[in-house]
Design a protein around this motif. Sequence first.
Motif, short mmCIF file in Angstrom:
data_model
loop_
_atom_site.label_atom_id
_atom_site.label_comp_id
_atom_site.label_asym_id
_atom_site.label_seq_id
_atom_site.Cartn_x
_atom_site.Cartn_y
_atom_site.Cartn_z
N LEU A 228 -1.64 34.34 44.06
CA LEU A 228 -1.69 34.86 42.70
C LEU A 228 -3.16 34.83 42.30
N ALA A 229 -3.80 36.01 42.38
CA ALA A 229 -5.25 36.07 42.17
C ALA A 229 -5.56 36.49 40.74
N GLN A 230 -6.69 36.01 40.22
CA GLN A 230 -7.08 36.35 38.86
C GLN A 230 -8.38 37.15 38.89
N THR A 231 -8.36 38.36 38.32
CA THR A 231 -9.56 39.19 38.24
C THR A 231 -9.72 39.63 36.79
N ASP A 232 -10.91 39.39 36.22
CA ASP A 232 -11.18 39.76 34.81
C ASP A 232 -10.08 39.27 33.88
N GLY A 233 -9.60 38.07 34.12
CA GLY A 233 -8.61 37.47 33.23
C GLY A 233 -7.18 37.92 33.50
N GLU A 234 -6.98 38.86 34.43
CA GLU A 234 -5.63 39.35 34.69
C GLU A 234 -5.12 38.81 36.02
N PHE A 235 -3.86 38.37 36.01
CA PHE A 235 -3.28 37.85 37.25
C PHE A 235 -2.56 38.95 38.01
N ALA A 236 -2.64 38.91 39.33
CA ALA A 236 -1.86 39.86 40.14
C ALA A 236 -1.50 39.19 41.45
N PHE A 237 -0.29 39.49 41.92
CA PHE A 237 0.13 38.94 43.21
C PHE A 237 -0.55 39.71 44.33
N GLU A 238 -1.09 38.97 45.29
CA GLU A 238 -1.55 39.59 46.54
C GLU A 238 -0.52 39.20 47.57
N MET A 239 0.27 40.16 48.00
CA MET A 239 1.30 39.86 48.98
C MET A 239 0.65 39.35 50.25
N HIS A 240 1.38 38.50 50.96
CA HIS A 240 0.83 37.94 52.19
C HIS A 240 0.48 39.05 53.17
N ALA A 241 1.01 40.28 52.92
CA ALA A 241 0.76 41.42 53.79
C ALA A 241 -0.74 41.64 54.02
N HIS A 242 -1.58 41.20 53.07
CA HIS A 242 -3.01 41.46 53.26
C HIS A 242 -3.60 40.63 54.38
N THR A 243 -2.84 39.63 54.88
CA THR A 243 -3.43 38.79 55.96
C THR A 243 -3.36 39.42 57.36
N PRO A 244 -2.38 40.11 57.87
CA PRO A 244 -1.03 40.39 57.39
C PRO A 244 0.00 39.56 58.14
N LEU A 245 1.14 39.32 57.51
CA LEU A 245 2.26 38.62 58.14
C LEU A 245 3.40 39.62 58.33
N ARG A 246 3.89 39.75 59.54
CA ARG A 246 5.02 40.65 59.78
C ARG A 246 6.27 39.80 59.97
N VAL A 247 7.33 40.15 59.25
CA VAL A 247 8.57 39.37 59.29
C VAL A 247 9.71 40.30 59.69
N SER A 248 10.51 39.86 60.65
CA SER A 248 11.70 40.62 61.03
C SER A 248 12.91 39.69 60.98
N ALA A 249 13.93 40.10 60.21
CA ALA A 249 15.13 39.25 60.05
C ALA A 249 16.37 39.99 60.53
N SER A 250 17.27 39.25 61.19
CA SER A 250 18.60 39.76 61.55
C SER A 250 19.60 38.78 60.96
N CYS A 251 20.53 39.29 60.13
CA CYS A 251 21.40 38.38 59.37
C CYS A 251 22.85 38.48 59.83
N THR A 252 23.48 37.33 59.98
CA THR A 252 24.90 37.29 60.35
C THR A 252 25.65 36.33 59.43
N ARG A 253 26.92 36.59 59.25
CA ARG A 253 27.79 35.68 58.49
C ARG A 253 28.67 34.95 59.50
N VAL A 254 28.76 33.63 59.37
CA VAL A 254 29.51 32.81 60.34
C VAL A 254 30.55 31.96 59.60
N PRO A 255 31.58 31.50 60.30
CA PRO A 255 32.65 30.75 59.63
C PRO A 255 32.28 29.29 59.33
N VAL A 256 31.25 29.14 58.50
CA VAL A 256 30.78 27.83 58.01
C VAL A 256 30.92 27.89 56.49
N ILE A 257 31.33 26.81 55.85
CA ILE A 257 31.53 26.89 54.40
C ILE A 257 30.21 26.81 53.64
#
Length: 371
Positions: A228-257
Motif C-alpha cells: 500500500l504505497a503513498q504518493t502525494d498523500g494518496e494511497f494506492a495498492f501496488e499488486m504483488h504483480a509488479h515483482t511479479p508473482l505468478r499464482v496458479s490454483a486448482s480447486c477441488t471439493r472433498v468429503p471433509v466437513i
Amino acid sequence: MYAVPGDKKVKVGVLGATGTVGQRFIALLETHPYFVVHALGASARSAGKSYALGTNWKQTTPIPAGVRDLVIRPCNPEHFQECAVVFSGLDADVAGDIEASFRAAELAVFSNAKSYRRDLNVPLVVPLVNPHHFNIIPQQRALHSPPLQKGFIVTNANCSTTGIVIPLVALERAFGPIESCIITTLQAISGAGYPGVPSLDIFDNVVPYISGEEEKIEWETLKILGELAQTDGEFAFEMHAHTPLRVSASCTRVPVIEGHTETVSVRFARRPAPSPQQVREALAAYAPAVQSAGCPSAPRHAIWVHEEPDRPQPRLDRMFQQGAGVSVGRVRQCPVLDIKFVVLSNNVNIGAATSSIINAEMAISTGLIAV
Ligand SMILES: NC(=O)C1=CN([C@@H]2O[C@H](COP(=O)(O)OP(=O)(O)OC[C@H]3O[C@@H](n4cnc5c(N)ncnc54)[C@H](OP(=O)(O)O)[C@@H]3O)[C@@H](O)[C@H]2O)C=CC1
Ligand SMILES: N[C@@H](CC(=O)OP(=O)(O)O)C(=O)O
C-alpha cells in the motif's frame, strides 16, 4: 497501541447470524474478553424470531445463554446503531448493498463476503499477514459522499486464499520475493455454507470444480501480498504483480466437513533457493504484528510446523489453537520449483470468523475504532 480496559465491553452485531460463518462468530464471541453480542441480523425468513428458534444451530457447543433469546432483526442499520463493530457473514448475493448501507450509517463493517474484495479503497486483510492495509481506510471514508467519520468496510479473504498467504508472507519476509506458486486445494464442504454440497455429489467423491474459486485465490493473493504505497498523500495498492508473482490454483471439493487442505509449490527469486530446513525454521518463527499488538484472538503460533510425515490432517489439526493459526507439514524439496509443502487452515475460523474478530481487535488496538 490502545488496549481495551479490563472490564469494558464492546457491543458487536452479527449479520448473517444464522449461517455457517454467523454461527461460528457467535460461538467464538461467547468467551471473548471484551466483545459482547448485542444485535443479530438475517433474512426476512428469520427476522422476528428469537435466535434459538430462528437458527438451525450446527455448532458443537450450545447456543450461548446471552444470545438464545435475542430477536433476529432485518439487516437494517437502525437496529445496529449501538454496535461499535458489525461482523458480516452475509450471503454474497446480498452483502454488497447491505454492507454499503451499514458503512453509510457510520458503522464499522468486517465482511466475509467477496463483494468488496476487489475494491481498491477497501482493505482485503488477513490479520496474520497485512493489517497495515488498514491505512487505506481514511481514504475510503474521504471518498464516500458525504465523507464518513467512523464508517468503513474491511473484508476478509476467500478461505483458501487465507491458508496460502500466511505461509507465503512468512517465506517472503525471510527469503525475499516468491516468483511462482502452484496450489491444489482440497476444500471442506462447510466452505459452501449450509446445507452446502448435496450428499449425493460429495459422498464417496471428489469434485474438481468450485465456481470462481481459482480466480479468487490467484487475484486476492496479489492484493494481500502487495504494498500500500503513498504518493502525494494518496494511497494506492501496488499488486504483488509488479515483482511479479505468478499464482496458479486448482480447486477441488472433498468429503471433509471442516478444514481446507492445500498443497503448495513455490519458486523463490533468490538463488540459491533456501533449503527445506531453512523454510521450516522461517515458517515456525513467523510472528505477525497482531501478536505484538496483543490481539486476544491471535494464535500463539501463526504457523505450526509439523515434523510428522503424515500431518497436517483436517480431522486432527483443524481445531488446534481454536482454528486461529495454520498448520504446515511435509516441507520438502520440489524437483520442478524449489520447495513444496502442505498447509491446513480452518475455513470457518481463520478462513472466516476468527479473521474478522482479530481484524476488529486490531482496529481497536490501533485506534481506528474508538471504544
Ligand atoms: N463457509 C465458509 O467457510 C466461508 C464463507 N465465506 C463467505 O461468508 C459468507 C457467509 O457464508 P456462509 O455462512 O457459509 O453462508 P450460509 O449460506 O450458511 O449463511 C448465509 C447467511 O446470510 C443470510 N442471508 C441470506 N439472504 C439474506 C437476505 N436477503 N438478507 C439478509 N440476510 C440474508 C442467511 O440468513 P437466513 O438464515 O435468514 O437465510 C444466513 O444467515 C458468504 O459470503 C461466503 O462466501 C467466507 C469464507 C469462508
Ligand atoms: N468458496 C469457499 C468459501 C469462501 O470463502 O467463499 P468466498 O470467497 O466466496 O467468500 C469454499 O467453498 O470453500
